[in-house]
Design a protein around this motif. Structure first.
Motif, PDB file in Angstrom:
ATOM      1  N   ARG A  36       0.859  -1.205   0.198  1.00 13.75           N
ATOM      2  CA  ARG A  36       0.145  -0.186   0.188  1.00 13.75           C
ATOM      3  C   ARG A  36       1.262   1.061  -0.564  1.00 13.75           C
ATOM      4  O   ARG A  36       0.161   2.335  -0.254  1.00 13.75           O
ATOM      5  N   SER A  37       1.748   0.821   0.467  1.00 15.84           N
ATOM      6  CA  SER A  37       2.974   2.419   1.152  1.00 15.84           C
ATOM      7  C   SER A  37       3.704   2.213  -0.750  1.00 15.84           C
ATOM      8  O   SER A  37       4.171   3.616  -0.691  1.00 15.84           O
ATOM      9  N   PHE A  38       3.822   1.192  -0.903  1.00 12.24           N
ATOM     10  CA  PHE A  38       4.680   1.415  -2.510  1.00 12.24           C
ATOM     11  C   PHE A  38       3.110   2.245  -3.113  1.00 12.24           C
ATOM     12  O   PHE A  38       4.231   3.357  -4.345  1.00 12.24           O
ATOM     13  N   ILE A  39       2.506   1.777  -3.318  1.00  9.45           N
ATOM     14  CA  ILE A  39       1.565   2.065  -4.643  1.00  9.45           C
ATOM     15  C   ILE A  39       1.084   3.849  -4.317  1.00  9.45           C
ATOM     16  O   ILE A  39       1.729   4.531  -4.974  1.00  9.45           O
ATOM     17  N   HIS A  40       1.274   4.281  -2.924  1.00  5.79           N
ATOM     18  CA  HIS A  40       0.326   5.647  -2.951  1.00  5.79           C
ATOM     19  C   HIS A  40       2.111   6.182  -3.379  1.00  5.79           C
ATOM     20  O   HIS A  40       1.316   7.672  -3.370  1.00  5.79           O
ATOM     21  N   LEU A  41       3.506   5.234  -2.772  1.00  7.50           N
ATOM     22  CA  LEU A  41       4.062   6.768  -2.895  1.00  7.50           C
ATOM     23  C   LEU A  41       4.321   6.514  -4.811  1.00  7.50           C
ATOM     24  O   LEU A  41       5.146   7.536  -5.382  1.00  7.50           O
ATOM     25  N   PHE A  42       4.091   5.691  -5.420  1.00  6.47           N
ATOM     26  CA  PHE A  42       4.278   5.194  -7.071  1.00  6.47           C
ATOM     27  C   PHE A  42       3.394   6.465  -7.525  1.00  6.47           C
ATOM     28  O   PHE A  42       3.763   7.008  -8.284  1.00  6.47           O
ATOM     29  N   LEU A  43       2.288   6.324  -7.132  1.00  8.79           N
ATOM     30  CA  LEU A  43       0.960   7.525  -7.340  1.00  8.79           C
ATOM     31  C   LEU A  43       1.246   8.341  -7.860  1.00  8.79           C
ATOM     32  O   LEU A  43       0.383   9.292  -7.950  1.00  8.79           O
ATOM     33  N   ARG A  44       2.141   9.042  -6.372  1.00  8.76           N
ATOM     34  CA  ARG A  44       2.659   9.948  -5.653  1.00  8.76           C
ATOM     35  C   ARG A  44       3.172  11.433  -7.315  1.00  8.76           C
ATOM     36  O   ARG A  44       3.350  12.047  -7.208  1.00  8.76           O
ATOM     37  N   ILE A  45       3.663   9.731  -7.945  1.00 14.23           N
ATOM     38  CA  ILE A  45       4.900  11.061  -8.882  1.00 14.23           C
ATOM     39  C   ILE A  45       4.169  10.914 -10.736  1.00 14.23           C
ATOM     40  O   ILE A  45       3.202  10.264 -11.240  1.00 14.23           O
ATOM     41  N   PRO A  46       3.627  12.425 -11.221  1.00 13.12           N
ATOM     42  CA  PRO A  46       2.578  13.043 -12.075  1.00 13.12           C
ATOM     43  C   PRO A  46       2.640  11.893 -13.363  1.00 13.12           C
ATOM     44  O   PRO A  46       1.705  11.218 -13.744  1.00 13.12           O
ATOM     45  N   PHE A  47       3.647  12.357 -14.153  1.00  7.63           N
ATOM     46  CA  PHE A  47       3.638  11.056 -15.357  1.00  7.63           C
ATOM     47  C   PHE A  47       3.282   9.818 -14.463  1.00  7.63           C
ATOM     48  O   PHE A  47       2.799   9.494 -15.580  1.00  7.63           O
ATOM     49  N   ILE A  48       4.188   9.045 -13.643  1.00  6.71           N
ATOM     50  CA  ILE A  48       3.429   7.809 -14.187  1.00  6.71           C
ATOM     51  C   ILE A  48       1.963   7.720 -13.423  1.00  6.71           C
ATOM     52  O   ILE A  48       1.443   7.396 -14.045  1.00  6.71           O
ATOM     53  N   ARG A  49       1.514   8.177 -12.641  1.00  8.15           N
ATOM     54  CA  ARG A  49       0.019   8.902 -12.565  1.00  8.15           C
ATOM     55  C   ARG A  49      -0.782   8.843 -13.747  1.00  8.15           C
ATOM     56  O   ARG A  49      -1.861   8.585 -13.733  1.00  8.15           O
ATOM     57  N   ASN A  50      -0.787   9.732 -14.439  1.00  6.18           N
ATOM     58  CA  ASN A  50      -1.414   9.866 -15.457  1.00  6.18           C
ATOM     59  C   ASN A  50      -1.148   8.646 -16.611  1.00  6.18           C
ATOM     60  O   ASN A  50      -1.816   8.664 -17.096  1.00  6.18           O
ATOM     61  N   LYS A  51       0.470   8.659 -16.457  1.00  6.04           N
ATOM     62  CA  LYS A  51      -0.068   7.119 -17.832  1.00  6.04           C
ATOM     63  C   LYS A  51      -1.364   6.002 -17.289  1.00  6.04           C
ATOM     64  O   LYS A  51      -1.509   5.274 -17.899  1.00  6.04           O
ATOM     65  N   PHE A  52      -0.119   5.744 -15.771  1.00  2.00           N
ATOM     66  CA  PHE A  52      -1.575   4.498 -15.403  1.00  2.00           C
ATOM     67  C   PHE A  52      -3.149   5.357 -15.309  1.00  2.00           C
ATOM     68  O   PHE A  52      -4.023   4.508 -16.055  1.00  2.00           O
ATOM     69  N   ILE A  53      -3.622   6.181 -14.773  1.00  2.00           N
ATOM     70  CA  ILE A  53      -5.336   6.909 -15.441  1.00  2.00           C
ATOM     71  C   ILE A  53      -5.218   6.668 -16.768  1.00  2.00           C
ATOM     72  O   ILE A  53      -6.456   6.314 -16.999  1.00  2.00           O
ATOM     73  N   GLN A  54      -4.498   6.773 -17.823  1.00  2.00           N
ATOM     74  CA  GLN A  54      -4.511   7.412 -19.483  1.00  2.00           C
ATOM     75  C   GLN A  54      -4.672   5.854 -19.691  1.00  2.00           C
ATOM     76  O   GLN A  54      -6.456   5.397 -20.502  1.00  2.00           O
ATOM     77  N   GLN A  55      -3.992   4.586 -19.059  1.00  4.58           N
ATOM     78  CA  GLN A  55      -3.964   2.297 -19.612  1.00  4.58           C
ATOM     79  C   GLN A  55      -4.988   2.696 -19.179  1.00  4.58           C
ATOM     80  O   GLN A  55      -6.109   1.432 -19.791  1.00  4.58           O
ATOM     81  N   ALA A  56      -5.631   2.710 -17.466  1.00  6.70           N
ATOM     82  CA  ALA A  56      -7.018   1.953 -17.497  1.00  6.70           C
ATOM     83  C   ALA A  56      -8.474   3.135 -17.363  1.00  6.70           C
ATOM     84  O   ALA A  56      -8.929   1.880 -17.363  1.00  6.70           O
ATOM     85  N   PHE A  57      -8.184   3.684 -18.156  1.00  4.18           N
ATOM     86  CA  PHE A  57     -10.016   4.513 -18.466  1.00  4.18           C
ATOM     87  C   PHE A  57      -9.746   4.246 -19.988  1.00  4.18           C
ATOM     88  O   PHE A  57      -9.083   4.769 -21.076  1.00  4.18           O
TER      89      PHE A  57
END
Length: 57
Positions: A36-57
């Protein structure tokens, strides 16, 4: 001689870590709190969060 031994131990440790990196990662991330901590930390990085959101939806 002592430095050579230290370098040899470091090299062997690095190779073993590299060979077992996925097993170690799976072991560490199998702990729910750490995962949970790793995912929380990982999703704080804007580039990674945006890539994830684009692929998820």
């Amino acid at each position: 001689m002592k430095k050579l031994l230290i370098y040899a131990i470091f090299a062997v440790s690095a190779v073993m870590f590299y060979q077992n990196r996925y097993r170690l990662m799976n072991t560490v991330l199998s702990q729910p709190g750490i995962r949970r901590s790793f995912i929380h930390l990982f999703l704080r990085i804007p580039f990674i969060r945006n890539k994830f959101i684009q692929q998820a939806f």
